[in-house]
Design an enzyme around this catalytic site. Structure first.
Site, PDB file in Angstrom:
ATOM      1  N   VAL A 111       0.839  -1.206   0.000  1.00 34.93           N
ATOM      2  CA  VAL A 111       0.000   0.000   0.000  1.00 34.93           C
ATOM      3  C   VAL A 111       0.876   1.259   0.000  1.00 34.93           C
ATOM      4  CG1 VAL A 111      -1.823   1.241   1.215  1.00 34.93           C
ATOM      5  CG2 VAL A 111      -1.849  -1.256   1.177  1.00 34.93           C
ATOM      6  N   CYS A 151     -10.040  -3.711   2.063  1.00 39.21           N
ATOM      7  CA  CYS A 151     -10.064  -3.713   0.589  1.00 39.21           C
ATOM      8  C   CYS A 151     -11.207  -4.550   0.004  1.00 39.21           C
ATOM      9  CB  CYS A 151      -8.723  -4.206   0.058  1.00 39.21           C
ATOM     10  SG  CYS A 151      -8.113  -5.673   0.883  1.00 39.21           S
ATOM     11  N   GLN A 171     -10.033 -13.053  -3.721  1.00 38.56           N
ATOM     12  CA  GLN A 171      -9.153 -11.926  -3.423  1.00 38.56           C
ATOM     13  C   GLN A 171      -7.724 -12.136  -3.915  1.00 38.56           C
ATOM     14  OE1 GLN A 171     -11.515 -11.402   0.772  1.00 38.56           O
ATOM     15  NE2 GLN A 171      -9.513 -10.414   0.651  1.00 38.56           N
ATOM     16  N   GLU A 190     -10.963 -11.626   7.996  1.00 37.81           N
ATOM     17  CA  GLU A 190     -11.506 -10.851   6.871  1.00 37.81           C
ATOM     18  C   GLU A 190     -13.052 -10.859   6.838  1.00 37.81           C
ATOM     19  OE1 GLU A 190      -9.307  -9.302   5.135  1.00 37.81           O
ATOM     20  OE2 GLU A 190     -10.022  -8.947   3.091  1.00 37.81           O
ATOM     21  N   ARG A 212      -8.726 -16.546  -0.966  1.00 40.24           N
ATOM     22  CA  ARG A 212      -7.549 -15.996  -1.667  1.00 40.24           C
ATOM     23  C   ARG A 212      -7.353 -16.799  -2.951  1.00 40.24           C
ATOM     24  NH1 ARG A 212      -5.665 -11.413  -0.231  1.00 40.24           N
ATOM     25  NH2 ARG A 212      -5.175 -12.010   1.912  1.00 40.24           N
ATOM     26  N   HIS A 216      -9.893  -7.555  -6.303  1.00 38.57           N
ATOM     27  CA  HIS A 216     -10.768  -8.471  -5.580  1.00 38.57           C
ATOM     28  C   HIS A 216     -12.096  -8.576  -6.343  1.00 38.57           C
ATOM     29  CE1 HIS A 216      -7.784  -8.430  -2.579  1.00 38.57           C
ATOM     30  NE2 HIS A 216      -8.396  -7.770  -1.600  1.00 38.57           N
ATOM     31  N   ASN A 270      -7.665  -3.607  -5.155  1.00 36.39           N
ATOM     32  CA  ASN A 270      -7.475  -3.651  -3.696  1.00 36.39           C
ATOM     33  C   ASN A 270      -6.421  -2.689  -3.166  1.00 36.39           C
ATOM     34  OD1 ASN A 270      -6.157  -5.955  -5.187  1.00 36.39           O
ATOM     35  ND2 ASN A 270      -4.919  -5.964  -3.329  1.00 36.39           N
TER      36      ASN A 270
HETATM   37  N1  LIG Z   1      -2.601  -4.816   0.537  1.00 37.06           N
HETATM   38  C1  LIG Z   1      -3.864  -4.401   0.495  1.00 37.06           C
HETATM   39  O1  LIG Z   1      -4.576  -4.604  -0.523  1.00 37.06           O
HETATM   40  C2  LIG Z   1      -4.481  -3.657   1.663  1.00 37.06           C
HETATM   41  C3  LIG Z   1      -5.723  -3.051   1.452  1.00 37.06           C
HETATM   42  C4  LIG Z   1      -6.346  -2.356   2.504  1.00 37.06           C
HETATM   43  C5  LIG Z   1      -5.714  -2.275   3.720  1.00 37.06           C
HETATM   44  N2  LIG Z   1      -4.501  -2.875   3.921  1.00 37.06           N
HETATM   45  C6  LIG Z   1      -3.897  -2.704   5.243  1.00 37.06           C
HETATM   46  O2  LIG Z   1      -2.830  -1.748   5.091  1.00 37.06           O
HETATM   47  C7  LIG Z   1      -1.749  -2.091   5.956  1.00 37.06           C
HETATM   48  C8  LIG Z   1      -0.509  -2.316   5.135  1.00 37.06           C
HETATM   49  O3  LIG Z   1      -0.729  -3.391   4.220  1.00 37.06           O
HETATM   50  P1  LIG Z   1       0.352  -3.790   3.135  1.00 37.06           P
HETATM   51  O4  LIG Z   1      -0.335  -4.773   2.258  1.00 37.06           O
HETATM   52  O5  LIG Z   1       0.941  -2.568   2.529  1.00 37.06           O
HETATM   53  O6  LIG Z   1       1.433  -4.542   4.069  1.00 37.06           O
HETATM   54  P2  LIG Z   1       3.018  -4.668   3.876  1.00 37.06           P
HETATM   55  O7  LIG Z   1       3.368  -4.701   2.422  1.00 37.06           O
HETATM   56  O8  LIG Z   1       3.399  -5.826   4.723  1.00 37.06           O
HETATM   57  O9  LIG Z   1       3.595  -3.319   4.519  1.00 37.06           O
HETATM   58  C9  LIG Z   1       3.560  -3.072   5.909  1.00 37.06           C
HETATM   59  C10 LIG Z   1       4.370  -1.831   6.239  1.00 37.06           C
HETATM   60  O10 LIG Z   1       4.371  -1.664   7.675  1.00 37.06           O
HETATM   61  C11 LIG Z   1       5.723  -1.351   8.069  1.00 37.06           C
HETATM   62  N3  LIG Z   1       5.983  -1.810   9.444  1.00 37.06           N
HETATM   63  C12 LIG Z   1       5.934  -3.079   9.926  1.00 37.06           C
HETATM   64  N4  LIG Z   1       6.284  -3.092  11.240  1.00 37.06           N
HETATM   65  C13 LIG Z   1       6.577  -1.806  11.589  1.00 37.06           C
HETATM   66  C14 LIG Z   1       6.989  -1.171  12.789  1.00 37.06           C
HETATM   67  N5  LIG Z   1       7.198  -1.872  13.900  1.00 37.06           N
HETATM   68  N6  LIG Z   1       7.165   0.162  12.773  1.00 37.06           N
HETATM   69  C15 LIG Z   1       6.964   0.870  11.650  1.00 37.06           C
HETATM   70  N7  LIG Z   1       6.577   0.323  10.465  1.00 37.06           N
HETATM   71  C16 LIG Z   1       6.367  -0.990  10.443  1.00 37.06           C
HETATM   72  C17 LIG Z   1       6.600  -2.108   7.094  1.00 37.06           C
HETATM   73  O11 LIG Z   1       7.900  -1.522   7.104  1.00 37.06           O
HETATM   74  P3  LIG Z   1       9.141  -2.187   6.318  1.00 37.06           P
HETATM   75  O12 LIG Z   1       8.915  -1.780   4.890  1.00 37.06           O
HETATM   76  O13 LIG Z   1      10.305  -1.532   6.946  1.00 37.06           O
HETATM   77  O14 LIG Z   1       9.062  -3.660   6.543  1.00 37.06           O
HETATM   78  C18 LIG Z   1       5.819  -1.907   5.778  1.00 37.06           C
HETATM   79  O15 LIG Z   1       6.195  -0.681   5.180  1.00 37.06           O
HETATM   80  C19 LIG Z   1      -2.187  -3.335   6.743  1.00 37.06           C
HETATM   81  O16 LIG Z   1      -2.719  -2.940   7.977  1.00 37.06           O
HETATM   82  C20 LIG Z   1      -3.257  -3.946   5.829  1.00 37.06           C
HETATM   83  O17 LIG Z   1      -4.175  -4.725   6.532  1.00 37.06           O
HETATM   84  C21 LIG Z   1      -3.859  -3.541   2.908  1.00 37.06           C
END
Ligand SMILES: NC(=O)c1ccc[n+]([C@@H]2O[C@H](COP(=O)([O-])OP(=O)(O)OC[C@H]3O[C@@H](n4cnc5c(N)ncnc54)[C@H](OP(=O)(O)O)[C@@H]3O)[C@@H](O)[C@H]2O)c1
Length: 336
Positions: A2, A135, A162, A188, A221, A228, A313
């Site tokens: 994201v 999402c 998804q 979810e 998934r 999605h 998504n």
């Molecule tokens: N993917 C989707 O379609 C989607 C849609 C809606 C909502 N979301 C929500 O949006 C959020 C992010 O999703 P994502 O898919 O982007 O996940 P992701 O790719 O795993 O990214 C997570 C981010 O959080 C950071 N992070 C993890 N631990 C941390 C800490 N202790 N302190 C500061 N930063 C930290 C990570 O940093 P590093 O880069 O340094 O590891 C990374 O940048 C989640 O809560 C998810 O449920 C996702």
């Protein structure tokens, strides 16, 4: 996943510019180009490449902060930023159901933004938290909103297919998902069921009264990269025909379209007439990934009507949603 979408969508934004980035201690101290395994098809914006990645602490961050933190840390970290005076636009699930936190889709419930007044007053915060939905919820609710408004909703049954990018990076292991369907995504179904009723709920005496209908979600998934897809059945409270549903979707316009917000889709809902659409492969970037695409509407022998919906998504379901929330807030004077 994201965070990268945010950086990409903000590259040529007329109102906002990326000034500060933060992530986990794994990334802090590196440049964005060093820290990030870029997965978006458009190249990484030049301006972002050399930006330093900071530890995730308030203070030097700008007024407006888009958060796409892992939900394990988002809860406390987002509160810390709001307490310190930042406006947090969050993608994480942690605060979505808090009674004083708006769970917002600008086309659906822009009036819920008013909740931030109670939030700031009762928590004594200078800043605030505003959230966008899960999402999977967003495509469902965008397609339901005109039906609820025109005919009233009684029952909703949704089965999702998804994409893997919904699980973050690196996400689901290849050996688990290739040639496979996984019929479980932790938490979810519960999120979709409760968020839908909050989003379509009415403001009564300054509080959201949950929508008066039932929702049942099955979440799966599938090996699709982005997008999605959802099979949806509904029962309505008043009589309607297939043509009435199509007209309600086609005529649907709301506050972002009136205000001509920079990221607003001209047509929030696109109706496809082909018998085999929408499909992620062809329809996912409709209106730059900001529309919900529906099709295959027909009578349902169990409930009343059934149809297919599709949304992007990480754009409409995440970064694009938070960006549109911020644009609405700016246009409505919440960022002054
Ligand atoms: N993917 C989707 O379609 C989607 C849609 C809606 C909502 N979301 C929500 O949006 C959020 C992010 O999703 P994502 O898919 O982007 O996940 P992701 O790719 O795993 O990214 C997570 C981010 O959080 C950071 N992070 C993890 N631990 C941390 C800490 N202790 N302190 C500061 N930063 C930290 C990570 O940093 P590093 O880069 O340094 O590891 C990374 O940048 C989640 O809560 C998810 O449920 C996702």
């Amino acid at each position: 996943m994201v965070g990268q979408r945010f950086v990409s969508l903000l590259e040529h934004h007329p109102w906002f510019e990326v000034a500060w980035l933060a992530a986990s201690e794994r990334s802090a101290g590196k440049t964005y180009a060093e820290a990030c395994n870029w997965r978006v098809r458009d190249p990484m914006p030049k301006a972002a490449r050399e930006l330093p990645v900071h530890e995730c602490r308030p203070g030097k961050a700008p007024q407006l902060v888009f958060s796409s933190l892992d939900s394990k840390v988002a809860g406390e970290t987002e509160k810390e930023f709001a307490r310190a005076g930042h406006v947090i636009l969050s993608n994480s699930s942690n605060h979505r159901m808090d009674a004083d936190v708006p769970l917002l889709i600008p086309e659906v419930n822009p009036d819920h933004l008013i909740l931030v007044r109670t939030q700031r007053k009762e928590r004594g915060w200078k800043g605030m938290i505003v959230t966008n939905p899960n999402c999977t919820t967003i495509g469902l609710v965008m397609s339901l909103a005109p039906l609820e408004k025109t005919f009233g909703l009684e029952k909703v049954l949704m089965t999702s297919m998804q994409a893997v990018s919904g699980a973050g990076y690196p996400g689901v292991p290849t050996l688990d998902i290739l040639g496979n369907v996984i019929p479980h995504i932790g938490g979810e179904e519960e999120k979709v069921e409760r968020e839908t009723r909050k989003l379509l709920g009415k403001l009564v005496d300054g509080q959201v009264k949950m929508g008066d209908f039932v929702v049942s979600a099955h979440c799966n998934r599938v090996p699709v990269e982005d997008g999605h897809t959802e099979s949806i059945s509904v029962s309505l409270r008043t009589r309607a025909s297939v043509e009435d549903l199509i007209a309600a979707w086609r005529d649907f316009r709301a506050r972002p379209q009136e205000l001509q917000l920079p990221s607003a889709p001209k047509h929030p809902i696109i109706v496809r007439e082909e018998r085999d659409r929408p499909q992620p492969k062809f329809d996912i970037l409709s209106e730059n990934g900001m529309a919900a695409v529906v099709g295959r509407v027909r009578p349902c022998p169990v409930l009343q009507f059934k149809y297919t919906a599709l949304s992007h998504n990480t754009i409409r379901g995440a970064a694009g949603a938070a960006l549109l929330n911020a644009e609405l807030m700016k246009a409505e004077g919440y960022l002054d």
